[in-house]
Design an enzyme around this catalytic site. Structure first.
Site, short mmCIF file in Angstrom:
data_model
loop_
_atom_site.label_atom_id
_atom_site.label_comp_id
_atom_site.label_asym_id
_atom_site.label_seq_id
_atom_site.Cartn_x
_atom_site.Cartn_y
_atom_site.Cartn_z
N ASP A 203 0.23 9.89 -6.61
CA ASP A 203 -0.14 8.79 -5.81
C ASP A 203 -1.61 9.10 -5.05
O ASP A 203 -1.43 10.10 -4.47
CB ASP A 203 1.02 8.53 -4.82
CG ASP A 203 0.65 7.44 -3.74
OD1 ASP A 203 -0.74 7.28 -3.41
OD2 ASP A 203 1.40 7.30 -3.06
N GLN A 206 -4.07 8.09 -0.58
CA GLN A 206 -4.91 8.57 0.54
C GLN A 206 -5.79 9.88 0.12
O GLN A 206 -6.20 10.36 1.15
CB GLN A 206 -3.89 9.33 1.46
CG GLN A 206 -2.76 8.01 1.80
CD GLN A 206 -3.51 7.13 2.98
OE1 GLN A 206 -4.95 7.26 3.28
NE2 GLN A 206 -2.94 5.93 3.33
N LYS A 229 -8.51 1.01 0.58
CA LYS A 229 -8.62 2.11 1.33
C LYS A 229 -9.94 2.90 1.20
O LYS A 229 -9.94 3.91 1.87
CB LYS A 229 -7.30 3.12 1.12
CG LYS A 229 -6.02 2.40 1.49
CD LYS A 229 -4.69 3.36 1.30
CE LYS A 229 -3.73 2.66 1.34
NZ LYS A 229 -2.91 2.12 2.65
N CYS A 369 5.68 3.02 6.26
CA CYS A 369 6.27 2.61 4.83
C CYS A 369 6.76 4.29 4.40
O CYS A 369 6.63 4.59 3.21
CB CYS A 369 5.34 2.25 4.09
SG CYS A 369 4.85 0.57 4.54
N1 C6P Z 1 -0.31 3.08 3.04
C1 C6P Z 1 -0.60 3.07 5.46
O1 C6P Z 1 -0.64 2.63 6.62
P1 C6P Z 1 -0.91 -0.23 -1.09
O2 C6P Z 1 -0.27 -1.14 -0.22
O3 C6P Z 1 -0.16 -0.53 -2.64
O4 C6P Z 1 -2.50 -0.59 -1.41
O5 C6P Z 1 -0.79 1.35 -1.09
C2 C6P Z 1 0.53 1.74 -0.93
C3 C6P Z 1 0.44 3.07 -0.51
C4 C6P Z 1 1.00 4.28 -1.47
N2 C6P Z 1 0.91 5.62 -1.19
C5 C6P Z 1 0.26 5.77 -0.16
C6 C6P Z 1 0.23 7.28 0.30
C7 C6P Z 1 -0.05 5.34 0.64
O6 C6P Z 1 -0.49 5.66 2.26
C8 C6P Z 1 0.03 3.58 0.87
C9 C6P Z 1 -0.46 2.71 1.68
C10 C6P Z 1 -0.70 2.30 4.19
O7 C6P Z 1 -0.14 4.16 5.21
C11 C6P Z 1 -0.02 0.86 4.27
S1 C6P Z 1 1.86 1.01 4.27
#
Ligand code: C6P
Length: 412
Positions: A203, A206, A229, A369
């Site tokens: 993943d 970040q 992001k 999350c």
């Molecule tokens: N974290 C946060 O505020 P999406 O929503 O599909 O673009 O990304 C999901 C996701 C997956 N892995 C990591 C490590 C993340 O940080 C995130 C998204 C945001 O931390 C929104 S919950």
């Protein structure tokens, strides 16, 4: 500018129109880029250009607009792939990291995972790298196990090794935790998992926005990230997959463009990556992501990373001195990404975020999350400040002043 020079934050900030607005009469201090980053005018302009000069569907029409849109969409794929050290044939455009892990859950998991198989993830994952594997385990009768954490908030590699002895089918791990900031040695995890015969998914939600990433060097089977992001638009992201694996996988969704031929009783599939891009794709936002990639490439990802390490060091030094301040994750800023999760005494993170908002400061509060991680930390929630290229030492000073004010209100 040479790669070795520091990032010119003032120059960068001038590219982000939103940073000039006021919130509650105060200068906006945006410290929530881990949730979603702000967008430079170059990205906004790429969207405006597409919609106002060559808006058209891709891969279908031979007219001029259709060809221009197709060329721009595929050029965005090429640049995004190169940005992370991949080939464009290996990059599937998806809505974001969440859709990428779900694509793997269906297209890879339904095909290759069997009853009794072991799937491995970790305690520091975002829900999008946990829940798809829970669903897959349930539908297949497989088992899901977790790699735990050390006190510093790094992966318990001894636990990983013991799970690898059981020959898992999949190892799913984050490159950088969205709560702890921990940067995992994913190259090592993937190499160990590969030796044990497991497929790997990393993943990168970040990591790709904040540091140089080379998926070929990491050696994973799949790598997922989100455009929003990394200064790009929402609704676009990427799944990078090893081509031979993508070719063996079933499609994710059925419909237009993902097929080669359709008969009444069966269909054959388009080449990868198109096999996984059913229907009309998110053309504008892919082009916007290409513009974000150009922007970050222009800054230089090593410089971006250096800037955030310096900012994190300053933030940790400054904020750790506050009474009642407790941060989570590794103590060495050079081993972490641009997120700093914390609590201030027993002030509820939502109260803290509300008080900071009064000062024009945007942070995130909640479980991020990552509920299993919250339970491991033994907290219901944390506050989190997160940085990007447009943040400065001034922003950290504003956060410190805001926290001091909250401390006074709550008599910390
Ligand atoms: N974290 C946060 O505020 P999406 O929503 O599909 O673009 O990304 C999901 C996701 C997956 N892995 C990591 C490590 C993340 O940080 C995130 C998204 C945001 O931390 C929104 S919950």
């Amino acid at each position: 500018m040479l790669e070795t020079e520091a990032l010119d934050v003032e120059q960068v900030r001038a590219d982000f129109p939103i940073l000039t607005r006021k919130v509650r009469g105060k200068r906006l201090v945006y410290l929530d880029s881990a949730a979603t980053s702000q967008k430079p005018k170059q990205v906004v302009q790429a969207l405006v250009d597409y919609y106002s000069t060559y808006n058209s569907n891709v891969h279908r029409s031979v007219h001029t607009l259709g060809e221009e849109a197709t060329a721009a969409y595929e050029a965005a794929r090429e640049r995004t792939a190169r940005f992370v050290g991949a080939s464009p044939k290996e990059l599937v455009f998806v809505r974001g990291t969440t859709e990428a892990t779900n694509l793997v859950r269906f297209a890879w998991g339904e095909r290759f995972v069997e009853k009794g198989d072991l799937l491995v993830t970790t305690l520091m994952e975002h829900h999008s790298n946990i829940v798809p594997w829970q669903l897959l385990a349930r539908s297949k009768g497989a088992r899901l196990e977790y790699v735990g954490l050390t006190e510093e908030g790094t992966l318990d590699l001894a636990k990983l090794e013991s799970l690898l002895k059981e020959s898992p089918k999949l190892v799913a791990v984050t490159h950088c935790s969205n709560v702890l900031g921990t940067i995992n040695d994913v190259e090592k995890v993937c190499s160990r998992a590969k030796s044990a015969g497991a497929a790997t998914i990393v993943d990168g939600a970040q990591s790709v926005p904040h540091m140089p990433v080379d998926v070929a060097r990491i050696g994973c089977d799949f790598y997922a990230f989100s455009g929003h992001k990394m200064l790009g638009p929402t609704g676009i992201g990427a799944l990078v997959g090893r081509k031979e694996l993508l070719e063996k996988m079933d499609p994710f969704q059925g419909g237009g463009e993902m097929i080669k031929e359709v008969f009444l009783d069966h269909s054959t599939w388009n080449e990868v990556p198109h096999k996984f891009e059913a229907g009309t794709v998110n053309i504008a936002d892919a082009i916007g992501l290409g513009a974000a990639v150009d922007y970050l490439t222009g800054l230089g990802m090593s410089k971006v990373r250096d800037h955030e390490v310096k900012l994190m060091r300053y933030a940790m030094e400054t904020l750790n001195a506050l009474k009642g301040f407790r941060s989570y994750g590794p103590s060495d800023p050079s081993t972490r990404g641009g997120v700093l999760s914390f609590n201030l005494a027993d002030i509820h993170p939502h109260d803290l975020a509300t008080i900071l908002d009064e000062e024009g400061i945007a942070i995130r509060s909640g479980h991020h999350c990552a509920q299993p991680l919250m339970r491991w930390l033994d907290v219901a929630a944390t506050s989190r400040a997160s940085f990007h290229v447009y943040n400065s030492y001034d922003d950290v000073d504003s956060l410190k002043a805001g926290l001091e004010k909250a401390g006074e209100i709550f008599k910390v």
